[in-house]
Design an enzyme around this catalytic site. Structure first.
Site, PDB file in Angstrom:
ATOM      1  N   GLU A 250       0.841  -1.200  -0.200  1.00 50.93           N
ATOM      2  CA  GLU A 250      -0.084  -0.169  -0.150  1.00 50.93           C
ATOM      3  C   GLU A 250       0.685   1.374   0.203  1.00 50.93           C
ATOM      4  O   GLU A 250       1.933   1.236   0.453  1.00 50.93           O
ATOM      5  CB  GLU A 250      -0.847  -0.002   1.373  1.00 50.93           C
ATOM      6  CG  GLU A 250      -1.675  -1.003   1.100  1.00 50.93           C
ATOM      7  CD  GLU A 250      -2.386  -1.393   2.592  1.00 50.93           C
ATOM      8  OE1 GLU A 250      -2.107  -0.404   3.546  1.00 50.93           O
ATOM      9  OE2 GLU A 250      -3.054  -2.175   3.073  1.00 50.93           O
ATOM     10  N   LYS A 252       2.412   4.480   1.477  1.00 45.07           N
ATOM     11  CA  LYS A 252       2.624   4.896   2.819  1.00 45.07           C
ATOM     12  C   LYS A 252       2.296   6.592   2.802  1.00 45.07           C
ATOM     13  O   LYS A 252       2.977   7.389   2.443  1.00 45.07           O
ATOM     14  CB  LYS A 252       4.148   4.824   3.530  1.00 45.07           C
ATOM     15  CG  LYS A 252       4.292   5.199   4.669  1.00 45.07           C
ATOM     16  CD  LYS A 252       5.540   4.714   5.465  1.00 45.07           C
ATOM     17  CE  LYS A 252       5.653   4.789   6.800  1.00 45.07           C
ATOM     18  NZ  LYS A 252       5.320   5.833   7.474  1.00 45.07           N
ATOM     19  N   ARG A 257      -2.178   9.325  11.850  1.00 45.72           N
ATOM     20  CA  ARG A 257      -3.043   8.171  11.846  1.00 45.72           C
ATOM     21  C   ARG A 257      -4.023   8.298  12.726  1.00 45.72           C
ATOM     22  O   ARG A 257      -4.134   8.947  13.767  1.00 45.72           O
ATOM     23  CB  ARG A 257      -1.777   6.849  12.649  1.00 45.72           C
ATOM     24  CG  ARG A 257      -2.583   5.582  12.747  1.00 45.72           C
ATOM     25  CD  ARG A 257      -1.430   4.784  13.049  1.00 45.72           C
ATOM     26  NE  ARG A 257      -1.918   3.208  13.200  1.00 45.72           N
ATOM     27  CZ  ARG A 257      -1.183   2.113  13.331  1.00 45.72           C
ATOM     28  NH1 ARG A 257       0.177   2.581  13.240  1.00 45.72           N
ATOM     29  NH2 ARG A 257      -1.484   1.046  13.459  1.00 45.72           N
ATOM     30  N   GLU A 309      -4.921   6.596   7.772  1.00 46.13           N
ATOM     31  CA  GLU A 309      -4.118   7.876   7.549  1.00 46.13           C
ATOM     32  C   GLU A 309      -4.812   8.911   7.080  1.00 46.13           C
ATOM     33  O   GLU A 309      -5.580   8.995   5.843  1.00 46.13           O
ATOM     34  CB  GLU A 309      -3.044   7.532   6.850  1.00 46.13           C
ATOM     35  CG  GLU A 309      -1.732   8.363   6.855  1.00 46.13           C
ATOM     36  CD  GLU A 309      -0.870   8.042   8.231  1.00 46.13           C
ATOM     37  OE1 GLU A 309      -1.388   7.368   8.991  1.00 46.13           O
ATOM     38  OE2 GLU A 309       0.310   8.770   8.298  1.00 46.13           O
ATOM     39  N   PHE A 349      -6.971   1.551   6.364  1.00 46.69           N
ATOM     40  CA  PHE A 349      -6.008   0.546   5.847  1.00 46.69           C
ATOM     41  C   PHE A 349      -6.239  -0.626   6.842  1.00 46.69           C
ATOM     42  O   PHE A 349      -5.518  -1.779   6.445  1.00 46.69           O
ATOM     43  CB  PHE A 349      -4.607   1.067   5.846  1.00 46.69           C
ATOM     44  CG  PHE A 349      -3.883   1.588   7.173  1.00 46.69           C
ATOM     45  CD1 PHE A 349      -3.743   0.964   8.223  1.00 46.69           C
ATOM     46  CD2 PHE A 349      -3.657   2.929   7.160  1.00 46.69           C
ATOM     47  CE1 PHE A 349      -3.282   1.643   9.433  1.00 46.69           C
ATOM     48  CE2 PHE A 349      -3.042   3.737   8.467  1.00 46.69           C
ATOM     49  CZ  PHE A 349      -3.012   2.796   9.322  1.00 46.69           C
ATOM     50  N   ARG A 424       5.602  -3.881  17.290  1.00 48.91           N
ATOM     51  CA  ARG A 424       6.333  -3.640  16.245  1.00 48.91           C
ATOM     52  C   ARG A 424       6.948  -5.015  15.574  1.00 48.91           C
ATOM     53  O   ARG A 424       7.500  -5.840  16.161  1.00 48.91           O
ATOM     54  CB  ARG A 424       7.292  -2.766  16.442  1.00 48.91           C
ATOM     55  CG  ARG A 424       8.119  -2.237  15.144  1.00 48.91           C
ATOM     56  CD  ARG A 424       9.105  -1.216  15.416  1.00 48.91           C
ATOM     57  NE  ARG A 424       8.584   0.112  16.126  1.00 48.91           N
ATOM     58  CZ  ARG A 424       8.308   1.102  15.343  1.00 48.91           C
ATOM     59  NH1 ARG A 424       8.015   0.995  14.206  1.00 48.91           N
ATOM     60  NH2 ARG A 424       7.871   2.289  15.895  1.00 48.91           N
TER      61      ARG A 424
HETATM   62  P1  ATP Z   1       6.886   6.912  11.100  1.00 47.26           P
HETATM   63  O1  ATP Z   1       7.908   7.832  11.625  1.00 47.26           O
HETATM   64  O2  ATP Z   1       7.466   6.070  10.019  1.00 47.26           O
HETATM   65  O3  ATP Z   1       5.744   7.264  10.758  1.00 47.26           O
HETATM   66  P2  ATP Z   1       6.073   5.535  13.310  1.00 47.26           P
HETATM   67  O4  ATP Z   1       6.691   4.887  14.539  1.00 47.26           O
HETATM   68  O5  ATP Z   1       4.835   6.417  13.640  1.00 47.26           O
HETATM   69  O6  ATP Z   1       6.928   5.787  12.356  1.00 47.26           O
HETATM   70  P3  ATP Z   1       5.652   3.155  12.046  1.00 47.26           P
HETATM   71  O7  ATP Z   1       5.274   1.944  12.363  1.00 47.26           O
HETATM   72  O8  ATP Z   1       7.261   3.264  11.811  1.00 47.26           O
HETATM   73  O9  ATP Z   1       5.044   4.254  12.616  1.00 47.26           O
HETATM   74  O10 ATP Z   1       5.149   3.338  10.278  1.00 47.26           O
HETATM   75  C1  ATP Z   1       3.597   2.953  10.227  1.00 47.26           C
HETATM   76  C2  ATP Z   1       2.994   4.583  10.142  1.00 47.26           C
HETATM   77  O11 ATP Z   1       2.879   4.712   8.814  1.00 47.26           O
HETATM   78  C3  ATP Z   1       1.610   4.643  10.736  1.00 47.26           C
HETATM   79  O12 ATP Z   1       1.364   4.506  12.070  1.00 47.26           O
HETATM   80  C4  ATP Z   1       0.604   4.928   9.893  1.00 47.26           C
HETATM   81  O13 ATP Z   1       0.675   6.438  10.580  1.00 47.26           O
HETATM   82  C5  ATP Z   1       1.574   5.380   8.558  1.00 47.26           C
HETATM   83  N1  ATP Z   1       0.870   4.908   7.436  1.00 47.26           N
HETATM   84  C6  ATP Z   1       0.601   5.636   6.257  1.00 47.26           C
HETATM   85  N2  ATP Z   1       0.177   4.704   5.205  1.00 47.26           N
HETATM   86  C7  ATP Z   1       0.019   3.641   6.043  1.00 47.26           C
HETATM   87  C8  ATP Z   1      -0.574   2.274   5.324  1.00 47.26           C
HETATM   88  N3  ATP Z   1      -1.216   2.085   4.044  1.00 47.26           N
HETATM   89  N4  ATP Z   1      -0.678   1.350   6.275  1.00 47.26           N
HETATM   90  C9  ATP Z   1      -0.152   1.449   7.543  1.00 47.26           C
HETATM   91  N5  ATP Z   1       0.239   2.776   8.196  1.00 47.26           N
HETATM   92  C10 ATP Z   1       0.484   3.757   7.367  1.00 47.26           C
END
Ligand code: ATP
Length: 589
Positions: A250, A252, A257, A309, A349, A424
């Site tokens: 998908e 990003k 979120r 998101e 998502f 995670r």
């Molecule tokens: P980051 O700084 O990368 O946002 P994070 O620690 O907040 O890091 P991660 O698990 O590293 O979170 O990355 C996942 C994040 O990406 C999710 O929390 C969400 O906010 C965002 N995101 C964007 N598109 C998607 C998607 N299609 N599916 C899941 N998460 C997504």
């Protein structure tokens, strides 16, 4: 239990910095509590009267508390203020003024009820009412109890205990060891309600039944779910190796979120029919009246919890806006004005709960299918674009397309994986733009201390920052870098403002460090840091075992203040850091 007995434990906890000791003292305390008290104490340990995601704050300011102290101790307000200027701590003021007073029979429940009343009083005349309730309680309490109550009302109780330590202590109190922690943690991840989990565990007759009751805990609409998080992998080949022959990919989206809870049985005006939580599980519903309406109109379910998101877009050009624009929607004031100026799209998502059923154990494939049955691909809420891919070539192609269209990268999802709340793991892999030799991702560090500046920096109050990461197993913060450059003048000033608010007079119990900054701060503020490399260093405690060196950041620079987005415990963990260290050598362009 009497509140004064609880504060004897608080005194002991405050004086302890060993985690084993903290867990033991806490479990001794918990053993003595009834099921009616255990949830209240769990919240008080978090500095709250209700679960942290409920927007009910005790929220008393110094200038209210000094009036309550004056009234309870029969002295003038001026005297309270003078003493406060001398001692620098309102808790110590009330302790001194209440010296020699004998404790009353006030129980934990009595004090909790008073605090709840304070937190729930609003509107005209509320200041006076809050002061009266607090003064009434203080009048009844002995000096030490009064000190702790005042600290609670000012949100300054610092026992050095994080949620993982409370979960350990619950297990030790019941089982004699930490064996129940994983089960308790899973229930906590599903509900984010420490008091609720503790009460479930305390309410059954036998230890065996108690654990069974906790195992049965499921998601509930209204209680935010701790989010599943993604792992990192360095290149498309490693992704395919991990994910197998078929995986979902998908875009990003670079917004924020949202976890949406819908329960159509709740009244439309109760504020409970639709609730929206941030990544950090704060209730943000009031910020998004437009999304609330869209959920009511567009989501075809009686009750559901789904995640997506949110990203701002330009309705004329239909282009998505950069994160800096989207984030302007997270505001307390002018909410309607900004909703019109910066409309949001929400890309759903994942689906966690549907029409009364917790579906986190279903595979991603099944959850996604149900998600597209309740949300269409048009409207303000849309299902995130998804492609099922089979090879590293296909993955690279899609990744490049997303980058070309201005997105951050892609999320790769394992098709047969359940939703792992609060974890995670490799069920999700994030794949962001990378550069050769550089880290593929930023690191979320916790501000731990400040070095006051010399020369030009004296004016900013900050010359350098001591930052750390989180050790989940030990529930402690360990140092990873000293940052002296890589911040603009304005950023140095902002760090100073933040640090002044969370400054403490000794190293917090949950911080492990071999070096001493000019002053310590409470581990609270998360900073996004970009570094050239992770190196080994004997100076830092991140990942340090015995005489082996720890891990450190080379050429760190500040990318952003994560603000309300992340709590300190959401920062990068030691194990993630070590994984990033191991992978950085393998990075390909
Ligand atoms: P980051 O700084 O990368 O946002 P994070 O620690 O907040 O890091 P991660 O698990 O590293 O979170 O990355 C996942 C994040 O990406 C999710 O929390 C969400 O906010 C965002 N995101 C964007 N598109 C998607 C998607 N299609 N599916 C899941 N998460 C997504």
């Amino acid at each position: 239990m009497k509140f004064s007995d609880l504060t004897i434990y608080f005194e002991e906890l405050e004086a302890t910095s060993s985690r084993i000791e903290l867990t033991n003292i806490l479990s001794d305390l918990l053993k003595k509590l009834s099921p009616e008290e255990i949830d209240k104490v769990a919240y008080l340990l978090q500095g709250r009267v209700v679960p942290f995601y409920e927007p009910i704050e005790i929220g008393m300011a110094d200038k209210m508390v000094d009036q309550a102290i004056a009234s309870a101790c029969n002295v003038s307000r001026e005297n309270v203020q003078k003493l406060s200027a001398k001692l620098g701590d309102m808790g110590l003021v009330v302790e001194q003024l209440s010296g020699g007073k004998k404790g009353s029979k006030l129980t934990i429940s009595d004090v909790h009820e008073g605090l709840y009343k304070i937190a729930n009083t609003s509107g005209e005349g509320s200041v006076g009412k809050k002061i009266n309730v607090l003064a009434g309680l203080l009048k009844e309490l002995d000096a030490k109890s009064a000190k702790h109550l005042v600290k609670i009302t000012l949100s300054k109780l610092r026992l050095g205990i994080g949620d993982p330590t409370v979960l350990d202590a619950l297990s030790v109190a019941k089982e004699g060891d930490k064996s129940a922690r994983p089960v308790l943690e899973e229930a906590y991840n599903k509900t984010s309600d420490l008091g609720f989990v503790a009460k479930k565990y305390w309410s059954a007759a036998s230890a065996q039944d108690a654990l069974k009751a906790v195992k049965k805990v499921e998601l509930q609409v209204g209680k935010p779910v701790r989010p599943a998080l993604a792992e990192r992998l360095p290149d498309a080949e490693s992704v395919v190796k991990r994910m197998g022959e078929e995986f979902a990919v998908e875009p990003k989206y670079d917004g924020f979120r949202n976890q949406v809870h819908l329960d159509r049985r709740q009244k439309a005006d109760s504020g409970k029919q639709v609730q929206i939580f941030s990544r950090n599980l704060e209730n943000m519903t009031h910020m998004f009246p437009d999304l609330v309406e869209a959920v009511k109109k567009e989501v075809n379910a009686k009750s559901t919890i789904f995640e997506g998101e949110a990203i701002a877009f330009n309705p004329v050009t239909e282009e998505f806006l950069p994160f800096q624009e989207t984030t302007k929607r997270r505001r307390k004031y002018s909410v309607e004005e900004f909703a019109a100026k910066l409309p949001l799209k929400l890309f759903a998502f994942d689906l966690l709960y549907l029409n009364g059923n917790d579906i986190t154990n279903l595979s991603y494939k099944e959850r996604r299918k149900k998600l597209s049955q309740i949300i269409s691909s048009e409207g303000q809420i849309m299902v995130a674009k998804e492609e099922i891919l089979h090879s590293s070539q296909e993955l690279t192609k899609m990744f490049e397309e997303q980058i070309a269209s201005g997105l951050e990268g892609v999320m790769i999802k394992k098709l047969d994986a359940p939703y792992k709340a609060g974890n995670r793991g490799f069920h999700w892999v994030k794949f962001k733009r990378m550069a050769a030799g550089e880290l593929s991702d930023t690191i979320d560090c916790v501000l731990l201390g400040i070095y006051t500046g010399t020369g030009k920096r004296t004016g900013f109050g900050v010359g350098g920052l001591l930052v750390g990461v989180y050790n989940q197993e030990k529930d402690e913060f360990v140092t990873v870098s000293r940052i002296g450059t890589g911040l603009t003048d304005d950023e140095f000033r902002k760090v100073n403002q933040i640090a002044q608010k969370i400054k403490v007079d000794k190293k917090p119990a949950r911080v492990s460090s071999l070096i001493n900054p000019s002053y310590w701060v409470e581990p609270k503020e998360v900073l996004e840091i970009f570094a050239d490399e992770i190196t080994r260093s004997p100076v830092h405690t991140a990942g340090k075992i015995g005489d082996e060196p720890g891990y450190a950041l080379r050429f760190p620079r500040l990318v952003s203040f994560r603000g309300a987005d992340k709590r300190a415990e959401d920062a990068t963990t030691v194990s993630e850091l070590i994984n990033m260290y191991k992978r950085q050598r393998k990075v390909k362009v």
